[in-house]
Write a protein that holds these residues in place. Structure first.
Motif, mmCIF file in Angstrom:
data_model
loop_
_atom_site.group_PDB
_atom_site.id
_atom_site.type_symbol
_atom_site.label_atom_id
_atom_site.label_comp_id
_atom_site.label_asym_id
_atom_site.label_seq_id
_atom_site.Cartn_x
_atom_site.Cartn_y
_atom_site.Cartn_z
ATOM 1 N N ILE A 406 -2.859 -52.084 51.581
ATOM 2 C CA ILE A 406 -3.244 -50.746 51.118
ATOM 3 C C ILE A 406 -3.148 -49.725 52.252
ATOM 4 C CG2 ILE A 406 -5.731 -51.019 51.530
ATOM 5 C CD1 ILE A 406 -6.077 -49.402 48.840
ATOM 6 N N GLU A 407 -3.392 -50.142 53.486
ATOM 7 C CA GLU A 407 -3.341 -49.158 54.584
ATOM 8 C C GLU A 407 -1.904 -48.678 54.801
ATOM 9 O OE1 GLU A 407 -3.790 -52.354 54.951
ATOM 10 O OE2 GLU A 407 -2.980 -53.108 56.842
ATOM 11 N N GLU A 408 -0.913 -49.567 54.609
ATOM 12 C CA GLU A 408 0.488 -49.149 54.780
ATOM 13 C C GLU A 408 0.877 -48.193 53.654
ATOM 14 O OE1 GLU A 408 1.876 -53.495 56.503
ATOM 15 O OE2 GLU A 408 3.223 -52.410 55.153
ATOM 16 N N LYS A 409 0.443 -48.535 52.442
ATOM 17 C CA LYS A 409 0.806 -47.685 51.291
ATOM 18 C C LYS A 409 0.190 -46.295 51.433
ATOM 19 C CE LYS A 409 1.373 -51.362 47.826
ATOM 20 N NZ LYS A 409 1.019 -51.790 46.441
ATOM 21 N N LEU A 410 -1.090 -46.240 51.842
ATOM 22 C CA LEU A 410 -1.755 -44.924 51.956
ATOM 23 C C LEU A 410 -1.163 -44.125 53.123
ATOM 24 C CD1 LEU A 410 -5.460 -45.944 51.224
ATOM 25 C CD2 LEU A 410 -3.929 -44.614 49.747
ATOM 26 N N ARG A 411 -0.847 -44.818 54.229
ATOM 27 C CA ARG A 411 -0.256 -44.116 55.388
ATOM 28 C C ARG A 411 1.079 -43.489 54.979
ATOM 29 N NH1 ARG A 411 -1.760 -47.913 58.956
ATOM 30 N NH2 ARG A 411 0.229 -49.033 58.870
ATOM 31 N N GLY A 412 1.781 -44.174 54.085
ATOM 32 C CA GLY A 412 3.096 -43.689 53.643
ATOM 33 C C GLY A 412 3.034 -42.373 52.882
ATOM 34 N N VAL A 413 1.851 -41.979 52.444
ATOM 35 C CA VAL A 413 1.715 -40.687 51.731
ATOM 36 C C VAL A 413 0.763 -39.751 52.477
ATOM 37 C CG1 VAL A 413 2.404 -41.467 49.436
ATOM 38 C CG2 VAL A 413 0.015 -41.779 50.171
ATOM 39 N N GLY A 414 0.586 -40.015 53.782
ATOM 40 C CA GLY A 414 -0.105 -39.026 54.611
ATOM 41 C C GLY A 414 -1.518 -39.348 55.013
ATOM 42 N N ALA A 415 -2.056 -40.485 54.599
ATOM 43 C CA ALA A 415 -3.439 -40.807 55.002
ATOM 44 C C ALA A 415 -3.462 -41.225 56.467
ATOM 45 C CB ALA A 415 -3.992 -41.945 54.152
ATOM 46 N N GLN A 416 -4.572 -40.864 57.139
ATOM 47 C CA GLN A 416 -4.751 -41.329 58.527
ATOM 48 C C GLN A 416 -5.634 -42.582 58.477
ATOM 49 O OE1 GLN A 416 -5.248 -38.337 61.753
ATOM 50 N NE2 GLN A 416 -5.666 -36.938 60.034
ATOM 51 N N ILE A 417 -4.996 -43.728 58.345
ATOM 52 C CA ILE A 417 -5.720 -44.995 58.198
ATOM 53 C C ILE A 417 -5.044 -46.076 59.031
ATOM 54 C CG2 ILE A 417 -4.452 -45.380 56.041
ATOM 55 C CD1 ILE A 417 -6.739 -47.188 55.089
ATOM 56 N N MET A 418 -5.848 -46.784 59.797
ATOM 57 C CA MET A 418 -5.306 -47.873 60.614
ATOM 58 C C MET A 418 -6.164 -49.114 60.400
ATOM 59 S SD MET A 418 -2.713 -46.814 62.192
ATOM 60 C CE MET A 418 -2.445 -48.030 63.501
ATOM 61 N N ARG A 419 -5.518 -50.283 60.511
ATOM 62 C CA ARG A 419 -6.281 -51.537 60.430
ATOM 63 C C ARG A 419 -6.533 -51.996 61.857
ATOM 64 N NH1 ARG A 419 -6.520 -56.335 56.879
ATOM 65 N NH2 ARG A 419 -5.393 -55.153 55.285
ATOM 66 N N MET A 420 -7.764 -52.341 62.167
ATOM 67 C CA MET A 420 -8.085 -52.962 63.470
ATOM 68 C C MET A 420 -8.199 -54.459 63.225
ATOM 69 S SD MET A 420 -10.939 -50.220 64.573
ATOM 70 C CE MET A 420 -11.811 -51.344 65.680
ATOM 71 N N GLY A 421 -7.392 -55.258 63.957
ATOM 72 C CA GLY A 421 -7.394 -56.699 63.725
ATOM 73 C C GLY A 421 -6.037 -57.065 63.148
#
Ligand code: EPZ
Length: 434
Positions: A406-421
């Motif tokens: 989900i973090e890759e999909k949301l980042r692809g439309v402009g969200a600032q989201i990163m996974r730690m780990g």
């Protein structure tokens, strides 16, 4: 333990793609138990619950290939030999849907041992209706040491009326009935699209089923089923989650690879809040929201009503709407785990029994929050996408159970989201089932 770091404030703009439905793939994988031939499923989501189901089937003696990567998302299952028709507790405790092997095992092998699922974050999750149906079909069922044992020479067709609508109960007994002797009539069935998906696969395997998707299903038992190849439908809850993401961030988001006809109640509710929804094509929905959102009440119901699996996500949106939204949860007894975390972010929510009163709009401020179950986690992601500042979401393995990358999909439309780990590690962080 993976965490998400999310900085709020970015409207989501662009196209986001939906994966296959987890809650279709799970019963469809269990359906492979019903034949000695190979069953191949396409469009299977790369999520933890699918990996758990693979481990469960392998533990019973099945061979399961599970391919991912861009071109695949395919699984091929061969249950030629089922050396150990038992669903062990260490697997069942991490995924309640393991009970879906009960009906097919009794139908195919004449016996099943399944650990009682026990409760989970959102409620008691009994399977008494599954058991009642199997007994009506001639199975002898005993329960001891936390395991349920079911035996039947050959199940007999019966007239089953569900005391209450149950999705996996309908699926479990549908799979039991397809190899039973004679005809089975099931009434008060669940009508979710996942039932229709399962029935389509079973029919491709040679089953004789009428009425799947309605509350009355008629099955003519057959001697055996053969293998099949089937493509899983898109995940309507993932799609609904992304529609809310586009709305809450005041973006302009196209949700692709979805099935708009499965989203009627969610789309109607979004329009009621003032969100603009268009359906530009047979598998796309577009949401735009630039003005003030208006409060609107929801009451969760079985399909085609407003889905309980979208209640938490909608509540996040309601915190941003002008006015008072009443959120009534009718399906599960404890599905407000997200409320306290939303309140910690600044939401104004009061819970009284199975009703939450949401007053908005509330300015949400970023903080550290804890994910507790699959859809509560989605609600916290949505809130963090609009909160001021940087939120840290802990225990995101709950998300990995039902949302693919989900973090890759949301980042692809402009969200600032990163996974730690590390990215989706199927073996890491198992916990009680949802
Ligand atoms: C399915 O769970 C889904 N899971 C759930 O999705 C979903 O929330 C739920 O249906 C309702 O739509 C899968 O499909 C794998 P139920 P299920 O049996 O079948 C009571 C997610 O987020 N009940 O329809 O377990 C039960 O306690 C998950 O993806 C009995 O009393 O739900 C509940 O109150 C979470 N006895 C109600 O019925 C039974 O024998 C509906 O449950 C069975 C159920």
């Amino acid at each position: 333990m993976d965490k998400f770091v999310i900085r709020g404030g970015n409207p989501l703009v662009g196209t986001i793609r939906v994966s296959g439905a987890k809650n279709s793939a799970l019963p469809c994988m269990a359906a492979a138990i019903l034949t000695e031939d190979e069953v191949t499923l396409e469009n299977v989501p790369q999520v933890r619950d699918i990996e758990t189901e693979r481990r469960l089937l392998v533990s019973m003696g099945a061979e399961v290939e599970l391919g991912y990567g861009r071109a695949q998302h395919r699984t091929t299952i061969s249950c030629r030999t089922l050396s150990d028709p038992e669903a062990k507790y260490e697997i069942v405790k991490t995924m309640r849907a393991s009970s879906l092997v009960l009906g097919p095992l009794v139908a195919r092998a004449g016996m099943a041992r399944v650990a009682m699922p026990g409760g989970c974050a959102i409620g008691g999750r009994p399977i008494d209706l599954h058991i009642k149906g199997l007994e009506k079909m001639g199975a002898t069922i005993t329960q001891e040491h936390g395991y349920l044992e079911a035996r039947a020479e050959r199940l007999r067709g019966a007239h089953l009326v569900f005391d209450r609508i149950t999705v996996t109960g309908t699926e479990d007994l549908l799979m039991a009935a397809v190899l039973a002797e004679g005809e089975t009539l099931m009434e008060n069935c669940a009508r979710e699209p996942e039932i229709t998906d399962l029935a389509a696969l079973l029919t491709a395997m040679g089953a004789k089923i009428e009425g799947a998707g309605s509350s009355t299903i008629r099955i003519k038992g057959v001697q055996r089923l053969h293998g099949a190849r089937y493509r899983i439908n898109p995940d309507r809850i993932e799609a609904g989650t992304f529609l809310v993401a586009g709305a809450i961030t005041r973006g302009d988001l196209i949700v692709a690879n979805c099935n708009p006809s499965h989203l009627g109640a969610v789309i109607a509710k979004l329009e009621q809040t003032g969100v603009r929804v268009d359906i530009p094509g047979p598998d796309t929905v577009r949401v735009r929201a630039d003005g003030q959102l208006r409060a609107a009440d929801i009451s969760t119901e079985e399909y085609p009503g407003f889905p309980t699996d979208m209640q938490a996500q909608y509540m996040a949106l309601a915190t941003q709407a002008e006015g008072v939204s009443m959120v009534k949860e009718n399906i599960f007894e404890n599905r407000f785990m997200h409320v306290q975390e939303l309140v910690r972010m600044g939401a104004n929510i009061k819970v009284d029994g199975s009703t939450a009163t949401v007053r908005g709009p509330a300015r949400l401020s970023a903080t550290a929050v804890m994910c507790s179950d699959l859809r509560a986690s989605a609600s916290l992601v949505l809130a963090a996408l609009v909160a001021d500042g940087e939120s840290i979401l802990d225990r995101v393995y709950h998300m990995d159970r039902g949302y693919e990358r989900i973090e890759e999909k949301l980042r692809g439309v402009g969200a600032q989201i990163m996974r730690m780990g590390n990215v989706f590690n199927p073996k890491e962080g198992e916990t009680a089932a949802d």
